[in-house]
Design a protein around this motif. Structure first.
Motif, short mmCIF file in Angstrom:
data_model
loop_
_atom_site.label_atom_id
_atom_site.label_comp_id
_atom_site.label_asym_id
_atom_site.label_seq_id
_atom_site.Cartn_x
_atom_site.Cartn_y
_atom_site.Cartn_z
N ALA A 97 6.56 -3.86 4.36
CA ALA A 97 6.73 -2.41 4.52
C ALA A 97 8.08 -1.97 3.97
CB ALA A 97 6.61 -2.04 6.00
N ARG A 98 9.09 -2.81 4.05
CA ARG A 98 10.41 -2.45 3.51
C ARG A 98 10.37 -2.27 2.00
NH1 ARG A 98 15.03 -3.69 1.13
NH2 ARG A 98 14.05 -5.47 0.13
N LEU A 99 9.57 -3.07 1.32
CA LEU A 99 9.46 -2.95 -0.13
C LEU A 99 8.78 -1.65 -0.55
CD1 LEU A 99 8.50 -6.61 -1.07
CD2 LEU A 99 10.73 -5.51 -1.29
N GLY A 100 7.88 -1.13 0.28
CA GLY A 100 7.22 0.13 -0.04
C GLY A 100 6.10 -0.04 -1.04
N ARG A 101 5.40 1.05 -1.32
CA ARG A 101 4.22 0.98 -2.18
C ARG A 101 4.56 0.65 -3.63
NH1 ARG A 101 0.84 6.30 -1.44
NH2 ARG A 101 2.91 7.22 -1.71
N THR A 102 5.68 1.13 -4.12
CA THR A 102 5.99 0.98 -5.54
C THR A 102 6.51 -0.41 -5.88
OG1 THR A 102 8.20 1.90 -5.18
CG2 THR A 102 6.44 3.44 -5.79
N ARG A 103 7.24 -1.05 -4.97
CA ARG A 103 7.85 -2.35 -5.28
C ARG A 103 7.10 -3.53 -4.70
NH1 ARG A 103 13.67 -2.81 -3.45
NH2 ARG A 103 12.92 -1.72 -1.59
N LEU A 104 6.07 -3.28 -3.89
CA LEU A 104 5.37 -4.36 -3.22
C LEU A 104 4.45 -5.10 -4.19
CD1 LEU A 104 4.78 -5.83 -0.59
CD2 LEU A 104 3.01 -4.13 -0.08
N ARG A 105 4.68 -6.39 -4.33
CA ARG A 105 3.85 -7.26 -5.16
C ARG A 105 3.56 -8.54 -4.37
NH1 ARG A 105 4.41 -3.16 -7.37
NH2 ARG A 105 4.92 -2.67 -9.55
N TRP A 106 2.36 -9.05 -4.57
CA TRP A 106 2.05 -10.28 -3.83
C TRP A 106 2.69 -11.49 -4.49
CZ3 TRP A 106 -0.62 -14.73 -5.16
CH2 TRP A 106 -1.28 -14.72 -6.38
N LYS A 107 3.01 -11.41 -5.78
CA LYS A 107 3.78 -12.45 -6.44
C LYS A 107 5.24 -12.02 -6.43
CE LYS A 107 0.16 -14.17 -9.53
NZ LYS A 107 -0.23 -14.41 -10.93
#
Length: 485
Positions: A97-107
């Motif tokens: 959640a801290r990374l947010g929608r734009t920076r969240l990647r599973w890799k």
């Protein structure tokens, strides 16, 4: 000529504001993640009475690889595995959640942070009276990855917006529905993990049949819905947890339906019943878990309670579920729901530890001989700090009820009759506690005390008076300053 489009924010400005809101939400989730790491440290680094020294800690670390070999060859404690997975799942969810929608990647290298946190915890445990455990390192990291991927899946599948959870994003109708659907996905998956860990699966019909015919202290497949009622306090608590566990899913589903304009109780009941049934059937194949038909029976009750809470919340926020419904009526309805919910909480506190007497003759004898009908007699006889603390706690429990009664009286048009509001708050609190005190006559180990009724009335009076003072202060501050004519 002035165009209305000139008053609208440009796309770049709106994107900048969205990025700023997401960054602010990321900082808040980062703070929450750090606080949770502190909680993990406090929970896992407790020092007992064993010998603690630097040399002993270094010797433990030197033998870490030997522990790894022995732990892999033997079956680790399943309870520890389940605890470790569940302990680190929230940390993974908070970091995603801290990374947010734009920076969240599973890799992402953030996916490995749980392993580093777990490694730091295991190293620190070497210098306490505990020993580092390689299985804990693996299961802690696995729990973190699981929580991280749950939030990632909600973002990618449902466009879940973590910033909206903190109120830092624009609450548009479609975005709110998508975020609620993502939250429902996260909760259902987390609830499944809670009931299915440590994932010791089996498809052997022999082992499944052995669960059905278990002859130990507790059967592994419970087909009697009344089993827990005969199992004492722990059984009642199991039923309570089963009901509470299904309520968040019901509340989220009800919120989603309300936002879509179709508040259907049937859909909520169907979802929760299917969820509970599916989870119990899945536990047939988990060796260490117990299948319990009572969870399926209680699912509609949990669904009904969750739906009622969601409906009351929507009304409290001024969202009518029926057209042409007045705002005053909505608020009265919502406040009544809140008051009833708080009375239920008081009842849960008053009836603990939930051992009940069914013989009416014993109850009558208890009310006549073992109860205190002289105000403050028991408290004055003790002259102790616990007696004073008991009076203060009983008073504090009814302060919120006094606040609710005051708000309800204002909505009913009694705002100017302040004395009447105070009397209503005190009287309602006294009546509620009188009912709870009489019901304690059926509770084994509880004592009926008239003092509690008086103290409850004082608590309700204090709550109503506090709200009156706050309202008056707000009016004084909001009033325009008087100046010379």
């Amino acid at each position: 000529m002035h165009s209305p489009d000139q008053d609208r924010p440009s796309g770049d400005a709106e994107d900048a504001r969205g990025a700023a809101r997401e960054a602010a939400a990321g900082r808040w989730f980062g703070v929450l993640a750090m606080l949770y790491v502190g909680f993990i440290a406090a929970a896992t680094l407790s020092v007992g009475t064993g010998e603690v020294s630097l040399s002993k800690g270094l010797r433990k670390l030197a033998q870490f690889h030997l522990a790894l070999t022995s732990q892999v060859e033997t079956m680790h404690d399943l309870r520890d595995i389940a605890t470790n997975i569940l302990l680190f799942m929230p940390l993974g969810a908070l970091m995603a959640a801290r990374l947010g929608r734009t920076r969240l990647r599973w890799k992402s290298w953030w996916l490995t942070l749980g392993v580093f946190v777990s490694l730091a915890v295991e190293i620190a445990q070497a210098f306490t009276d505990r020993s580092p455990d390689p299985v804990d390192l693996v299961t802690n990291g696995g729990g973190y990855v699981l929580g991280f991927l749950l939030v990632w899946g909600a973002v990618r599948r449902f466009d879940f917006d973590p910033a909206l959870i903190l109120g830092l994003s624009r609450a548009e109708a479609d975005a709110t529905v998508r975020t609620l659907r993502g939250a429902l996905f996260i909760y259902v998956c987390g609830y499944m993990v809670l009931l299915l860990v440590p994932f010791d699966l089996t498809v052997s019909l022999t082992r499944i049949h052995a669960k059905l015919l278990a002859t130990g202290q507790e059967p592994r497949i419970l087909l009697d819905p009344l089993y827990h009622l005969r199992a004492g306090d722990d059984g009642v608590l199991d039923l309570l947890y089963a009901t509470i566990g299904i309520m968040p899913a019901a509340a989220l589903k009800a919120h989603i339906d309300a936002r879509r304009g179709r508040a259907s109780l049937a859909a909520v009941l169907w979802l929760c019943t299917v969820l509970a049934t599916s989870l119990e059937l899945a536990q047939v194949f988990i060796v260490s878990r117990t299948v319990d038909i009572a969870n399926v029976v209680l699912a509609p009750l949990g669904a009904l309670l969750g739906w009622a809470l969601a409906r009351g919340w929507e009304r409290l926020r001024g969202m009518p579920l029926v057209k042409d419904e007045s705002t005053t009526r909505i608020r009265v309805y919502a406040l009544v729901l809140v008051a009833l919910g708080y009375v239920v909480i008081l009842a849960v506190l008053a009836w603990a530890p939930y051992r009940f007497e069914t013989d009416l003759d014993v109850v009558v004898r208890k009310l006549r001989e073992d109860s205190n009908w002289v105000p403050f007699r028991l408290h004055f006889e003790q002259h102790s700090l616990p007696a004073i603390r008991d009076l203060l706690e009983e008073t504090a429990q009814f302060v919120p009820l006094g606040l609710i009664i005051h708000l309800l009286a204002v909505q009913l048009g009694l705002a100017r009759r302040k004395v009447l509001i105070l009397l209503l708050a005190a009287g309602t609190s006294a009546v509620v506690d009188a009912g709870l005190e009489l019901s304690q006559g059926f509770c084994i180990g509880r004592v009926v005390d008239i003092t509690d009724v008086i103290v409850a009335a004082v608590g309700g009076l204090v709550g109503a008076a506090l709200l009156a003072l706050l309202v008056e202060r707000r009016r004084d501050h909001s009033a325009p300053p008087s100046g010379p004519d």
